[in-house]
Design a protein around this motif. Sequence first.
Motif, PDB file in Angstrom:
ATOM      1  N   PHE A 436       0.823  -1.195  -0.032  1.00 24.08           N
ATOM      2  CA  PHE A 436      -0.019   0.022   0.092  1.00 24.08           C
ATOM      3  C   PHE A 436       0.950   1.302  -0.154  1.00 24.08           C
ATOM      4  O   PHE A 436       0.530   2.275  -0.786  1.00 24.08           O
ATOM      5  N   ILE A 437       1.987   1.275   0.924  1.00 23.04           N
ATOM      6  CA  ILE A 437       2.711   2.352   0.946  1.00 23.04           C
ATOM      7  C   ILE A 437       3.388   2.775  -0.399  1.00 23.04           C
ATOM      8  O   ILE A 437       3.622   3.899  -0.795  1.00 23.04           O
ATOM      9  N   ASN A 438       3.935   1.658  -0.944  1.00 22.98           N
ATOM     10  CA  ASN A 438       4.561   1.694  -2.330  1.00 22.98           C
ATOM     11  C   ASN A 438       3.697   2.075  -3.443  1.00 22.98           C
ATOM     12  O   ASN A 438       4.066   1.922  -4.581  1.00 22.98           O
ATOM     13  N   ASN A 439       2.473   2.174  -3.119  1.00 29.09           N
ATOM     14  CA  ASN A 439       1.476   2.246  -4.233  1.00 29.09           C
ATOM     15  C   ASN A 439       1.447   1.317  -5.290  1.00 29.09           C
ATOM     16  O   ASN A 439       1.472   1.416  -6.588  1.00 29.09           O
ATOM     17  N   GLY A 440       1.460  -0.166  -4.606  1.00 30.67           N
ATOM     18  CA  GLY A 440       1.703  -1.317  -5.433  1.00 30.67           C
ATOM     19  C   GLY A 440       0.273  -1.786  -6.385  1.00 30.67           C
ATOM     20  O   GLY A 440      -0.948  -1.293  -5.752  1.00 30.67           O
ATOM     21  N   THR A 441       0.460  -1.939  -7.616  1.00 35.01           N
ATOM     22  CA  THR A 441      -0.744  -2.597  -8.344  1.00 35.01           C
ATOM     23  C   THR A 441      -0.268  -4.080  -8.499  1.00 35.01           C
ATOM     24  O   THR A 441       0.561  -4.423  -8.505  1.00 35.01           O
ATOM     25  N   SER A 442      -1.569  -4.756  -8.460  1.00 38.69           N
ATOM     26  CA  SER A 442      -1.489  -6.194  -9.016  1.00 38.69           C
ATOM     27  C   SER A 442      -2.571  -6.535  -9.713  1.00 38.69           C
ATOM     28  O   SER A 442      -3.590  -6.651  -9.197  1.00 38.69           O
ATOM     29  N   GLY A 443      -2.557  -6.498 -10.816  1.00 33.41           N
ATOM     30  CA  GLY A 443      -3.696  -7.024 -11.857  1.00 33.41           C
ATOM     31  C   GLY A 443      -3.804  -8.703 -11.703  1.00 33.41           C
ATOM     32  O   GLY A 443      -3.279  -9.234 -10.694  1.00 33.41           O
ATOM     33  N   ILE A 527     -13.924 -18.063  -2.349  1.00 31.94           N
ATOM     34  CA  ILE A 527     -14.512 -16.659  -2.015  1.00 31.94           C
ATOM     35  C   ILE A 527     -13.592 -15.478  -2.411  1.00 31.94           C
ATOM     36  O   ILE A 527     -13.925 -14.802  -3.182  1.00 31.94           O
ATOM     37  N   ARG A 528     -12.286 -15.886  -1.968  1.00 33.16           N
ATOM     38  CA  ARG A 528     -11.176 -14.789  -2.399  1.00 33.16           C
ATOM     39  C   ARG A 528     -11.102 -14.660  -4.092  1.00 33.16           C
ATOM     40  O   ARG A 528     -10.993 -13.479  -4.543  1.00 33.16           O
ATOM     41  N   ARG A 529     -11.148 -15.735  -4.774  1.00 30.84           N
ATOM     42  CA  ARG A 529     -11.154 -15.617  -6.335  1.00 30.84           C
ATOM     43  C   ARG A 529     -12.452 -14.784  -6.688  1.00 30.84           C
ATOM     44  O   ARG A 529     -12.271 -14.409  -7.824  1.00 30.84           O
ATOM     45  N   ILE A 530     -13.596 -15.095  -6.212  1.00 30.81           N
ATOM     46  CA  ILE A 530     -14.677 -14.400  -6.494  1.00 30.81           C
ATOM     47  C   ILE A 530     -14.650 -12.869  -6.415  1.00 30.81           C
ATOM     48  O   ILE A 530     -14.901 -11.999  -7.279  1.00 30.81           O
ATOM     49  N   PHE A 531     -13.807 -12.330  -5.201  1.00 31.18           N
ATOM     50  CA  PHE A 531     -13.701 -10.781  -5.103  1.00 31.18           C
ATOM     51  C   PHE A 531     -12.637 -10.455  -6.135  1.00 31.18           C
ATOM     52  O   PHE A 531     -12.688  -9.402  -6.753  1.00 31.18           O
ATOM     53  N   GLN A 532     -11.457 -11.278  -6.118  1.00 28.96           N
ATOM     54  CA  GLN A 532     -10.547 -10.886  -7.200  1.00 28.96           C
ATOM     55  C   GLN A 532     -10.891 -10.801  -8.670  1.00 28.96           C
ATOM     56  O   GLN A 532     -10.447  -9.841  -9.304  1.00 28.96           O
ATOM     57  N   GLN A 533     -11.828 -11.751  -9.114  1.00 31.76           N
ATOM     58  CA  GLN A 533     -12.462 -11.450 -10.111  1.00 31.76           C
ATOM     59  C   GLN A 533     -13.291 -10.276 -10.581  1.00 31.76           C
ATOM     60  O   GLN A 533     -13.272  -9.695 -11.475  1.00 31.76           O
ATOM     61  N   LEU A 534     -14.230  -9.911  -9.489  1.00 26.93           N
ATOM     62  CA  LEU A 534     -14.660  -8.676  -9.625  1.00 26.93           C
ATOM     63  C   LEU A 534     -14.114  -7.483  -9.581  1.00 26.93           C
ATOM     64  O   LEU A 534     -14.311  -6.334 -10.299  1.00 26.93           O
ATOM     65  N   TRP A 535     -12.829  -7.254  -8.719  1.00 21.82           N
ATOM     66  CA  TRP A 535     -12.000  -6.338  -8.681  1.00 21.82           C
ATOM     67  C   TRP A 535     -10.738  -6.259  -9.609  1.00 21.82           C
ATOM     68  O   TRP A 535     -10.292  -5.219  -9.706  1.00 21.82           O
ATOM     69  N   GLN A 536     -10.956  -7.296 -10.366  1.00 14.84           N
ATOM     70  CA  GLN A 536      -9.683  -7.493 -11.355  1.00 14.84           C
ATOM     71  C   GLN A 536      -8.299  -7.128 -11.001  1.00 14.84           C
ATOM     72  O   GLN A 536      -7.570  -6.449 -11.619  1.00 14.84           O
ATOM     73  N   ARG A 537      -8.259  -7.861  -9.749  1.00 15.97           N
ATOM     74  CA  ARG A 537      -6.749  -7.456  -9.010  1.00 15.97           C
ATOM     75  C   ARG A 537      -6.541  -8.620  -8.081  1.00 15.97           C
ATOM     76  O   ARG A 537      -7.415  -9.235  -7.486  1.00 15.97           O
TER      77      ARG A 537
END
Length: 666
Positions: A436-443, A527-537
Amino acid sequence: MANNINPLITQLLACTTAGEAKPVVDELVRQLCEITALDLHPALFLDEHATITPQGKAVSPTTAAQCAEDVQRTRVFMQAVYAAIQQKLQHKDSQGISLLYAGTGPFGLLLIPLLPLLDAARVRVTLLDIHAESLAKLQQVIDYLGVSHFVTHSEQTDACTWQTDQRYDLIISETMRQGLIQEPQVSIFSHLQQFLKDDGWLLPEIIRLDLWLSSGGSPALGASGPPDVHLGRVLQLDKASAIQIGRGDMSCAQGSLWVPDYASRLKHLKLTTFIQVFGDYQLHENQSQLTLPLFERNARVQPNSLLRFHYELGAYPQCVFAYEKMPALTVHSLPDSLEKNVQGIYHLPRLWHKVQLRKQAGTSSDIAQQLADIPASEWLLDRILFDQLGAGLEPALQKCYAAHELAEFEHWLANETVGDMTPEKIQRANQAILHFINNGTSGLDDSLALPLDAQQLAHWDEQGYLVVPGVLSPEESAAVRAAICDELQIREDDPATWYRPAMPMQKIMVQLFAHPALEVARKSDYIRRIFQQLWQRNDVVMATDRVSFNPPETATWQFPGPAMHWDVDLVVPIPFGTQALIYVTDVAENQGAFSCVPGFHKQIDEWLAQQPRGVDPQQQDWSQWSIKPIAAKAGDLIIWHHALPHGSSPNRAQLPRMVQYLNMYR
């Protein structure tokens, strides 16, 4: 009533522990209350019949009687007084002894019940109390026990000013609280000592006050707290010091103590009380109400400095301390988020420091400036920390605010979350904080097996919500229901238990955050993969949320809400975000079902732009909206775009609705 007092006293004198003495003392107190017709615990009792004297508070007859319930105090004092009398009688051979008992209360407990065991020809007693009511009830005890021939004089008076020509072998007085605060024990002994014979004794023989640096005595710290540091003695009240104070010399009750370097957790001053009633009959710290420690919280005494003290006589006697304090927390710079605590967790020292600053908001411009410099986005970092450690946001913030020191909060985190504070858990938290501090992104990981099909994604895009069936098994749902029932102390199959007024609920929300049954969904890869798919990250964080219990409405219990609302700041543009819950009971549309306005996420920005200035968008006539209740089965996940107005609904079915809330965010 048959005289059962004498056998009880014989039993009490043989007791060696408080546990052994308790039933004896309880029965003794009961019988004394019956003899005196005294209500030991009247309703709305405020000690209103106490007397405030120039030397301190003389507690009311009722409060004085209540002291008898302090089992260890009663056992030790009565055994000590009896032993002292026997020893004095041995020294006097055939001569008798004279006793002065000041502050008798209504029972005269420390002496009068012992008299039937003694020889009236050899023991003469003088009784003093400031309250006429106490002496009147005491006379009933004396008459009941048949010991009036021991008593040569009884007088209503202030023992701090009373005068006599007589001299006594023993002077007994227990007119004190812990730390010798508020009550006039010091003034009474320093006045009455002049009426002792040269070889006479004061009982208690010694009352000693000691000062310590302490972590606060909090049970929450357990063995992890550093040991208290003894600074020294601040007062010893005995015959010699009573004589000295009686002459107007207070030098024995004042002085200074050196404060060494010490562990930073020892922020408090602790005053302890030791009482040697007679010889080996003693009361140590925490053994009695009289020896509970007193704390001066957050003293934060400057190391390598002198602490000055004196005992102050007057209407409120007490020890007074003067010392140099370490610089206030607010003077220090706010720690950096990458500063670790003792467990190696990033951001925790900064978060705790921020909360302490907010407790003092408005007290100085420096504090206001430090708070103003904290970016608003840091709130998300706080939340990530708590969720990664498995702590519910609301209870964690409450405990952080209440904790006297960071160590206490750390201990709470380690014990009130599910699972140990393992290196793996700490590493995950630190990685999320760094990201978070490093403004990381994770597709979204291309190799991730995506659980939602095209039809579900189309429904999500159009309606803004999804029902995903069977994310929990029937057994897993049942375990969550059992956790909710245990927390509320209800039975799922007994409607009579569903409406208890003292249940720990906020409307229909149950403040249960940490439980192994709730961790199943939080750790579910599906459940985690459901959220990841909707968030696309990939880098979404699982929230540590609570549960809900919504029973059917009755004539005396109506649905309290929450009704329709948003949980997002209604400022255009509304960002993407999700919310979710899992039904752990089958839920029909009329069973308090989750409700929302499908598709509103597509029009909320335009709708907000059209709202009149100054109007709260949350205040709506929801009856005019197209609200849809969502029925589903136990174990089904309902996930929705947080731009949808949503809420629970009245339960007009026969069975309760139970829910586990959860979410992932970034």
